[in-house]
Design a protein around this motif. Structure first.
Motif, PDB file in Angstrom:
ATOM      1  N   ILE A 154     -90.472 -21.374 -10.105  1.00 11.70           N
ATOM      2  CA  ILE A 154     -91.361 -20.727  -9.553  1.00 11.70           C
ATOM      3  C   ILE A 154     -92.691 -21.218  -9.807  1.00 11.70           C
ATOM      4  O   ILE A 154     -93.705 -21.340  -8.684  1.00 11.70           O
ATOM      5  CB  ILE A 154     -91.452 -19.214 -10.025  1.00 11.70           C
ATOM      6  CG1 ILE A 154     -90.331 -18.540  -9.648  1.00 11.70           C
ATOM      7  CG2 ILE A 154     -92.920 -18.374 -10.024  1.00 11.70           C
ATOM      8  CD1 ILE A 154     -89.837 -17.118 -10.286  1.00 11.70           C
ATOM      9  N   THR A 160     -94.956 -13.793  -6.887  1.00 12.88           N
ATOM     10  CA  THR A 160     -94.512 -13.664  -8.103  1.00 12.88           C
ATOM     11  C   THR A 160     -95.511 -13.039  -9.162  1.00 12.88           C
ATOM     12  O   THR A 160     -96.778 -13.180  -9.131  1.00 12.88           O
ATOM     13  CB  THR A 160     -94.322 -14.912  -8.995  1.00 12.88           C
ATOM     14  OG1 THR A 160     -93.137 -15.500  -8.110  1.00 12.88           O
ATOM     15  CG2 THR A 160     -93.634 -14.763 -10.118  1.00 12.88           C
ATOM     16  N   SER A 209     -91.533 -10.937  -6.812  1.00 13.52           N
ATOM     17  CA  SER A 209     -90.552 -11.478  -7.610  1.00 13.52           C
ATOM     18  C   SER A 209     -91.264 -11.257  -8.974  1.00 13.52           C
ATOM     19  O   SER A 209     -92.571 -11.258  -9.097  1.00 13.52           O
ATOM     20  CB  SER A 209     -90.043 -12.988  -7.618  1.00 13.52           C
ATOM     21  OG  SER A 209     -90.944 -13.857  -7.637  1.00 13.52           O
TER      22      SER A 209
END
Length: 156
Positions: A7, A99, A137
């Protein structure tokens, strides 16, 4: 994508909504990320942390960024999960972040730890729920500066 290193490696701009120490913004800047910091409650409490000629420079801009890839949140004094996290997650979505990176500041025994990432089970479920409601996320089990240091090491 759920791996914290993947990520972060895919990100360019990290927005920090508070942080435990300068280790976080400084390490992210050294790793090559654009770093914006929401440093207080006032709208103009916005700054950037940059690496300029090998030195870390913190510069107040007073301007909210137009976008971010990751929004990192570290509980500030008076932070309440139910009251505050939905607004933070909404901000992440509005900025196009994929995220929400939540750091609890708790060790596994529940004690205060600036690098801690342990989250009580009920809170973890609620963090996931709030993040997912905004299409984000979530990372809540890794200290972002350690992950950034790993990327620095990989890149050489």
């Amino acid at each position: 994508m759920t791996d914290p290193a993947q990520i972060l490696a895919a990100a360019h701009h990290v927005l920090l909504h508070n942080w435990p120490s300068t280790d976080v913004p400084h390490t992210l800047a050294r790793a090559g990320f654009a770093v914006t910091v929401f440093g207080g409650p006032a709208p103009d409490d916005v700054s950037v942390t940059e690496l300029v000629d090998g030195e870390i420079v913190d510069r107040r801009t007073g301007v909210r960024p137009e976008s971010a890839d990751v929004l990192y949140v570290y509980p500030w004094p008076g932070f309440e999960l139910e009251r505050d996290l939905p607004d933070v997650a909404r901000t992440a979505r509005e900025l196009g972040a994929g995220t929400l990176w939540f750091q609890s500041a708790l060790a596994a025994d529940g004690s205060q730890d600036d690098r801690g990432t342990w989250v009580p089970e009920d809170d973890a479920a609620r963090i996931d729920e709030i993040s997912e409601a905004e299409g984000l996320s979530v990372v809540r089990d890794a200290y972002i500066a350690d992950v950034a240091r790993g990327l620095i090491d990989e890149r050489g």
